[in-house]
Design an enzyme around this catalytic site. Structure first.
Site, PDB file in Angstrom:
ATOM      1  N   CYS A 144      -0.648 -15.458   3.890  1.00 39.42           N
ATOM      2  CA  CYS A 144      -0.466 -16.577   4.825  1.00 39.42           C
ATOM      3  C   CYS A 144       0.865 -16.465   5.277  1.00 39.42           C
ATOM      4  O   CYS A 144       1.965 -16.469   4.569  1.00 39.42           O
ATOM      5  CB  CYS A 144      -0.785 -17.761   4.362  1.00 39.42           C
ATOM      6  SG  CYS A 144      -2.682 -17.971   3.822  1.00 39.42           S
TER       7      CYS A 144
ATOM      8  N   ARG B  58       1.177 -10.699   6.726  1.00 43.50           N
ATOM      9  CA  ARG B  58       0.933 -11.708   5.560  1.00 43.50           C
ATOM     10  C   ARG B  58      -0.526 -12.109   5.341  1.00 43.50           C
ATOM     11  O   ARG B  58      -0.738 -12.650   4.610  1.00 43.50           O
ATOM     12  CB  ARG B  58       1.829 -13.137   5.482  1.00 43.50           C
ATOM     13  CG  ARG B  58       3.179 -12.608   5.570  1.00 43.50           C
ATOM     14  CD  ARG B  58       4.245 -13.727   5.930  1.00 43.50           C
ATOM     15  NE  ARG B  58       3.908 -14.773   4.401  1.00 43.50           N
ATOM     16  CZ  ARG B  58       4.755 -14.496   3.591  1.00 43.50           C
ATOM     17  NH1 ARG B  58       5.815 -13.690   3.579  1.00 43.50           N
ATOM     18  NH2 ARG B  58       4.646 -15.264   2.534  1.00 43.50           N
TER      19      ARG B  58
ATOM     20  N   TRP C  99      -4.426 -15.513   5.145  1.00 41.83           N
ATOM     21  CA  TRP C  99      -5.277 -14.698   4.292  1.00 41.83           C
ATOM     22  C   TRP C  99      -6.083 -15.929   3.337  1.00 41.83           C
ATOM     23  O   TRP C  99      -5.711 -16.400   2.390  1.00 41.83           O
ATOM     24  CB  TRP C  99      -4.322 -14.034   3.420  1.00 41.83           C
ATOM     25  CG  TRP C  99      -4.923 -12.794   2.745  1.00 41.83           C
ATOM     26  CD1 TRP C  99      -5.157 -11.402   2.982  1.00 41.83           C
ATOM     27  CD2 TRP C  99      -5.376 -12.915   1.472  1.00 41.83           C
ATOM     28  NE1 TRP C  99      -5.750 -10.901   1.915  1.00 41.83           N
ATOM     29  CE2 TRP C  99      -5.956 -11.521   0.878  1.00 41.83           C
ATOM     30  CE3 TRP C  99      -5.343 -13.973   0.313  1.00 41.83           C
ATOM     31  CZ2 TRP C  99      -6.471 -11.411  -0.270  1.00 41.83           C
ATOM     32  CZ3 TRP C  99      -5.877 -13.616  -0.915  1.00 41.83           C
ATOM     33  CH2 TRP C  99      -6.326 -12.411  -1.337  1.00 41.83           C
TER      34      TRP C  99
ATOM     35  N   ASN D 299       0.989 -22.090   2.925  1.00 41.67           N
ATOM     36  CA  ASN D 299       0.849 -20.922   2.165  1.00 41.67           C
ATOM     37  C   ASN D 299       0.939 -21.121   0.760  1.00 41.67           C
ATOM     38  O   ASN D 299       1.953 -21.617   0.378  1.00 41.67           O
ATOM     39  CB  ASN D 299       2.109 -19.993   2.782  1.00 41.67           C
ATOM     40  CG  ASN D 299       2.368 -18.760   2.125  1.00 41.67           C
ATOM     41  OD1 ASN D 299       3.479 -18.425   1.928  1.00 41.67           O
ATOM     42  ND2 ASN D 299       1.296 -18.085   1.563  1.00 41.67           N
ATOM     43  N   GLY D 300       0.017 -20.752   0.154  1.00 38.55           N
ATOM     44  CA  GLY D 300       0.016 -21.080  -1.318  1.00 38.55           C
ATOM     45  C   GLY D 300      -1.406 -21.386  -1.755  1.00 38.55           C
ATOM     46  O   GLY D 300      -2.408 -21.308  -1.076  1.00 38.55           O
TER      47      GLY D 300
ATOM     48  N   GLU E  53      -0.278   6.730  -6.616  1.00 35.94           N
ATOM     49  CA  GLU E  53       0.106   6.372  -5.225  1.00 35.94           C
ATOM     50  C   GLU E  53      -0.758   7.081  -4.182  1.00 35.94           C
ATOM     51  O   GLU E  53      -1.100   6.142  -3.074  1.00 35.94           O
ATOM     52  CB  GLU E  53       1.644   6.413  -5.175  1.00 35.94           C
ATOM     53  CG  GLU E  53       2.262   5.821  -3.960  1.00 35.94           C
ATOM     54  CD  GLU E  53       2.080   4.424  -3.799  1.00 35.94           C
ATOM     55  OE1 GLU E  53       1.530   3.896  -4.565  1.00 35.94           O
ATOM     56  OE2 GLU E  53       2.535   4.194  -2.490  1.00 35.94           O
TER      57      GLU E  53
ATOM     58  N   LYS F 182      -2.808   4.836  -1.358  1.00 36.03           N
ATOM     59  CA  LYS F 182      -2.464   4.998  -0.029  1.00 36.03           C
ATOM     60  C   LYS F 182      -3.854   5.055   0.895  1.00 36.03           C
ATOM     61  O   LYS F 182      -4.147   4.485   1.968  1.00 36.03           O
ATOM     62  CB  LYS F 182      -1.510   6.030   0.575  1.00 36.03           C
ATOM     63  CG  LYS F 182       0.019   5.704   0.024  1.00 36.03           C
ATOM     64  CD  LYS F 182       0.678   4.731   1.034  1.00 36.03           C
ATOM     65  CE  LYS F 182       0.525   3.018   0.259  1.00 36.03           C
ATOM     66  NZ  LYS F 182       1.172   2.742  -0.705  1.00 36.03           N
TER      67      LYS F 182
ATOM     68  N   GLU G 287      -6.489   2.062   0.835  1.00 33.76           N
ATOM     69  CA  GLU G 287      -5.998   0.858   1.381  1.00 33.76           C
ATOM     70  C   GLU G 287      -6.100   1.063   2.743  1.00 33.76           C
ATOM     71  O   GLU G 287      -6.325  -0.067   3.561  1.00 33.76           O
ATOM     72  CB  GLU G 287      -4.897   0.162   0.631  1.00 33.76           C
ATOM     73  CG  GLU G 287      -3.589   1.016   0.971  1.00 33.76           C
ATOM     74  CD  GLU G 287      -2.365   0.455   0.301  1.00 33.76           C
ATOM     75  OE1 GLU G 287      -2.257  -0.926   0.029  1.00 33.76           O
ATOM     76  OE2 GLU G 287      -1.192   1.078  -0.032  1.00 33.76           O
TER      77      GLU G 287
ATOM     78  N   HIS H 119     -12.369  15.064 -18.936  1.00 34.99           N
ATOM     79  CA  HIS H 119     -12.848  14.015 -19.673  1.00 34.99           C
ATOM     80  C   HIS H 119     -13.779  13.136 -18.954  1.00 34.99           C
ATOM     81  O   HIS H 119     -14.017  12.163 -19.340  1.00 34.99           O
ATOM     82  CB  HIS H 119     -11.772  13.229 -20.251  1.00 34.99           C
ATOM     83  CG  HIS H 119     -11.004  14.144 -21.322  1.00 34.99           C
ATOM     84  ND1 HIS H 119     -11.180  14.650 -22.220  1.00 34.99           N
ATOM     85  CD2 HIS H 119      -9.726  14.536 -21.252  1.00 34.99           C
ATOM     86  CE1 HIS H 119     -10.347  15.607 -22.806  1.00 34.99           C
ATOM     87  NE2 HIS H 119      -9.626  15.314 -22.233  1.00 34.99           N
TER      88      HIS H 119
ATOM     89  N   LYS I  69       0.259  -8.153   2.712  1.00 34.05           N
ATOM     90  CA  LYS I  69       1.547  -7.400   2.379  1.00 34.05           C
ATOM     91  C   LYS I  69       1.944  -8.233   1.123  1.00 34.05           C
ATOM     92  O   LYS I  69       2.397  -7.344   0.241  1.00 34.05           O
ATOM     93  CB  LYS I  69       2.505  -7.115   3.219  1.00 34.05           C
ATOM     94  CG  LYS I  69       3.631  -6.303   2.830  1.00 34.05           C
ATOM     95  CD  LYS I  69       4.414  -5.564   3.798  1.00 34.05           C
ATOM     96  CE  LYS I  69       5.201  -4.344   3.205  1.00 34.05           C
ATOM     97  NZ  LYS I  69       4.729  -3.457   2.487  1.00 34.05           N
TER      98      LYS I  69
HETATM   99  C1  G6P Z   1       0.495  -5.853  -2.374  1.00 33.49           C
HETATM  100  C2  G6P Z   1       0.926  -4.737  -0.961  1.00 33.49           C
HETATM  101  C3  G6P Z   1       1.161  -3.534  -1.712  1.00 33.49           C
HETATM  102  C4  G6P Z   1       2.349  -3.707  -2.851  1.00 33.49           C
HETATM  103  C5  G6P Z   1       2.151  -4.910  -3.737  1.00 33.49           C
HETATM  104  C6  G6P Z   1       3.117  -5.384  -4.491  1.00 33.49           C
HETATM  105  O1  G6P Z   1      -0.683  -5.456  -2.651  1.00 33.49           O
HETATM  106  O2  G6P Z   1      -0.447  -4.591  -0.173  1.00 33.49           O
HETATM  107  O3  G6P Z   1       1.676  -2.476  -0.915  1.00 33.49           O
HETATM  108  O4  G6P Z   1       3.003  -2.635  -3.363  1.00 33.49           O
HETATM  109  O5  G6P Z   1       1.632  -5.887  -3.133  1.00 33.49           O
HETATM  110  O6  G6P Z   1       4.202  -5.821  -3.682  1.00 33.49           O
HETATM  111  P1  G6P Z   1       5.626  -6.184  -3.965  1.00 33.49           P
HETATM  112  O7  G6P Z   1       6.103  -6.874  -2.614  1.00 33.49           O
HETATM  113  O8  G6P Z   1       5.851  -6.922  -5.001  1.00 33.49           O
HETATM  114  O9  G6P Z   1       6.176  -4.920  -4.158  1.00 33.49           O
END
Ligand code: G6P
Length: 621
Positions: A2, A27, A74, A100-101, A494, A498, A501, A517, A616
């Site tokens: 948000c 956001r 969001w 937001n929250g 990672e 990627k 997502e 395994h 994000k």
């Molecule tokens: C969200 C984002 C990720 C990020 C994670 C942690 O899930 O989509 O890309 O790695 O939060 O965010 P931060 O700001 O704490 O690194």
């Protein structure tokens, strides 16, 4: 998670709010809304979907209002439809709130307010805030000692309501009786006040402000601001006047523009050579084989003596932490553990005396990471932060820390923050190693190699077209494996994250040896297996794992070290990266995987910067 923006000034609010919301759209982008206030009335516009949908739904004629609030959502409580979109109003229609929250006790408050005759139209927790403020402001049963003067009464009603809330909030609030007053309040969610010339902008982050002013006040938890055309006052929610320092926002507008790129993610991948150079700049003393991290200078002695380091974070930051574990243990020989912040906070962790917790976060606002920090602090641990966003809550909550210095990261999928997090962890590990047992020569060599990483990343970026072709040939497969060993095992995780997502392809990352395994049962010629098989101590072993996949008809995409001709025999698709010492390889090997995911997502027609269901900055648990 948000985004809120609010304006009070002399310009027309609507375009400022819409532009601000676009900057904050990373956001959350489930639904959006604005409220525009004039002397006569407040006009509220809301839509499900993105800011562009909101923009299209607005009447062609701008009413010229100079005060307003906006929100991009969001969804947490209630579906992302128009009714649940913010702003929310109380029953009297006087109080207007964007939030937001999460309000944890909203159900209890809703029941209580319903008992008082208040009605609700949405399923959100936010509406409860508006109704509660309205309840105190309108004082229907005459029971509260509400101030008579309307401005004081509005401020007082907000304070009364906030006292009742359990949870987190960044709020911007209007009252139709006072068309020239805007109130902002914060607890657990970020809120910044931009102070311009005869204008004020309240926003969840500086990107919505910087176009108008670079002067800002970062509100702390439990603080509020009341803004009027002639100025503003900051108070605690307990009504104590406080003075806040006006600070300079440390980035410029061009840093948050697309600058000719199609997506922020593409831009941020491409920025990595410069971003990493800035991250390393002035911090590596090659001559003396030392690292200078100003923010940590007072803590290095304690760190070098610690019996245990706990690295914590979420998502990509957690992957960086895993690389950190290898770095700290191999280079500094300090026992290190990695914890998901979301697990750490609830597991009643044992923190012996002298344990140091390092929290890693790009945004500096992730709720789980913040809660883990609080948990660690309560138990007496020293908590250090590796954060990108200057002035963010984690940066201010930790005892000390290091900024990543990579500039704003806007694409939801984190890229440049990851390489910088690993770079900072590498610098810390080398400096700690120097203070323990690492020879000056070994440290000098590593630091010299570290300084070459930005250029080497530049060379990998040149292969973007080649990687796009690989993505094109494989993007129709719905299941992928990512496999690596040692330092490159977190990179495999990672790479899988990627791809998942942004391209919505199912992908699993694993230590390559674990494949046998279980996951090996999945291998068919329909399942690409991405191997990171660079020159390293386990090179032969990973070749063995590639053989196992190929023997079962699996397709392989291999990331290997430049000059390794032998590996051609094992790869259906091959991507070379420049040679680097094993501990520094993650900063290179992640690049092809970022590009692979980016191209696959674009080719599949997805909105790379705003993947579905994600946001994000995850400011809820
Ligand atoms: C969200 C984002 C990720 C990020 C994670 C942690 O899930 O989509 O890309 O790695 O939060 O965010 P931060 O700001 O704490 O690194």
């Amino acid at each position: 998670m948000c985004g809120i923006v609010a304006y009070l000034g002399q310009k027309t609010a609507r375009p400022i709010l819409i532009e601000g919301l676009k900057r904050l759209e990373y956001r959350g982008y489930d639904s959006a809304g604005v409220a525009l206030m004039s002397r006569r009335c407040v006009r509220v516009f809301k839509t499900a979907g993105r800011i562009s949908a909101l923009e299209e739904s607005l009447p062609a004629e701008d009413g010229g209002e100079v005060v307003g609030v906006g929100h991009t959502r969001w969804a947490t409580h209630g579906k992302p439809n128009q009714i649940n979109a913010h702003p929310h109003l109380d029953g009297s229609g006087k109080i207007v709130v964007v939030h937001n929250g999460i309000i944890e006790n909203y159900a209890t408050l809703k029941t209580w307010l319903s008992g008082k005759g208040c009605s609700f139209v949405s399923e959100t927790d936010t509406e409860v805030i508006a109704v509660l403020i309205g309840y105190f402001y309108n004082n229907p049963d005459g029971s509260s000692p509400a101030p008579v003067d309307l401005e004081s009464r509005f401020e007082w009603a907000v304070q009364q309501a906030l006292h009742e809330l359990v949870g987190t909030y960044g709020l911007a609030i209007l009252c139709t009786d006072l068309p020239n007053v805007l109130i902002g309040a914060k607890k657990g969610s970020p809120l910044i006040l931009g102070v311009g010339e005869n204008e004020y902008i309240v926003a969840s982050d500086a990107s919505a402000i910087v176009e108008h002013t670079t002067q800002a006040i970062y509100l702390s938890d439990g603080e509020m601001v009341t803004i009027m055309p002639e100025g503003f006052r900051t108070k605690t929610i307990g009504n104590k006047l406080i003075t806040k320092e006006v600070q300079e926002i440390e980035f410029s507008l061009d840093q948050i523009e697309l600058a000719g790129y199609s997506h922020y993610m593409q831009k941020e991948i491409a920025e990595q050579p410069t971003a990493l150079s800035t991250c390393l700049g002035g911090r590596v003393d090659l001559q003396n084989a030392r690292v200078v991290l100003g923010g940590l200078s007072k803590y290095f002695r304690e760190l070098a003596r610690t019996r245990r380091v706990i690295l914590t974070g979420c998502g990509t930051a957690w992957h960086a932490a895993l690389v950190g574990e290898f770095l700290f243990e191999q280079l500094a020989r300090i026992p290190t553990e990695v914890e998901y912040a979301s697990e750490f906070r609830y597991r009643n962790p044992i923190l012996e005396d002298g344990t140091i917790v390092v929290a890693i976060s790009q945004s500096g606002e992730t709720a789980d990471t913040l809660a883990a920090i609080e948990q660690a602090k309560e138990r007496g641990a020293t908590v250090l932060g590796l954060v990108n966003v200057v002035g963010s809550t984690i940066a201010r909550t930790t005892d000390a820390g290091v900024y990543l210095r990579v500039g704003p990261e806007i694409g939801v999928a984190s890229t440049k923050a990851f390489t910088a997090q690993v770079a900072v962890l590498a610098m810390m590990a080398i400096e700690l190693g120097r203070r323990r047992h690492l020879s000056s020569d070994a440290a000098a060599e590593l630091l010299d190699e570290l300084m070459q990483i930005p250029n080497k990343i530049g060379l990998i970026l040149k292969q973007s077209d080649h990687i796009r072709q690989i993505a094109q040939q494989n993007m129709d497969h719905e299941n992928w494996l990512f496999l690596g060993r040692g330092f490159n095992y977190p990179v495999a995780l990672e790479g899988a994250l990627k791809l998942k997502e942004i391209s919505y392809i199912h992908a699993e990352g694993l230590p390559a040896a674990e494949m046998k395994h279980g996951p090996i049962a999945l291998i068919t010629n329909q399942m690409p297996a991405v191997f990171i098989a660079t020159q390293c101590s386990q090179y032969e072993k990973i070749i063995g794992n590639i053989e196992e996949v190929r023997a079962r008809g699996g397709k392989t995409i291999v990331v290997a070290t430049e000059g390794d001709a032998h590996i051609r025999n094992y790869a259906d698709h091959l991507i070379y990266v420049p040679a680097a010492p094993e501990p520094l390889q993650p900063m290179l090997t992640v690049l092809p995987l970022q590009l692979l995911a980016y191209h696959a997502a674009v080719l599949r027609g997805h909105d790379v910067d705003k993947p579905r269901n994600l946001a994000k900055s995850v400011t809820v648990e």
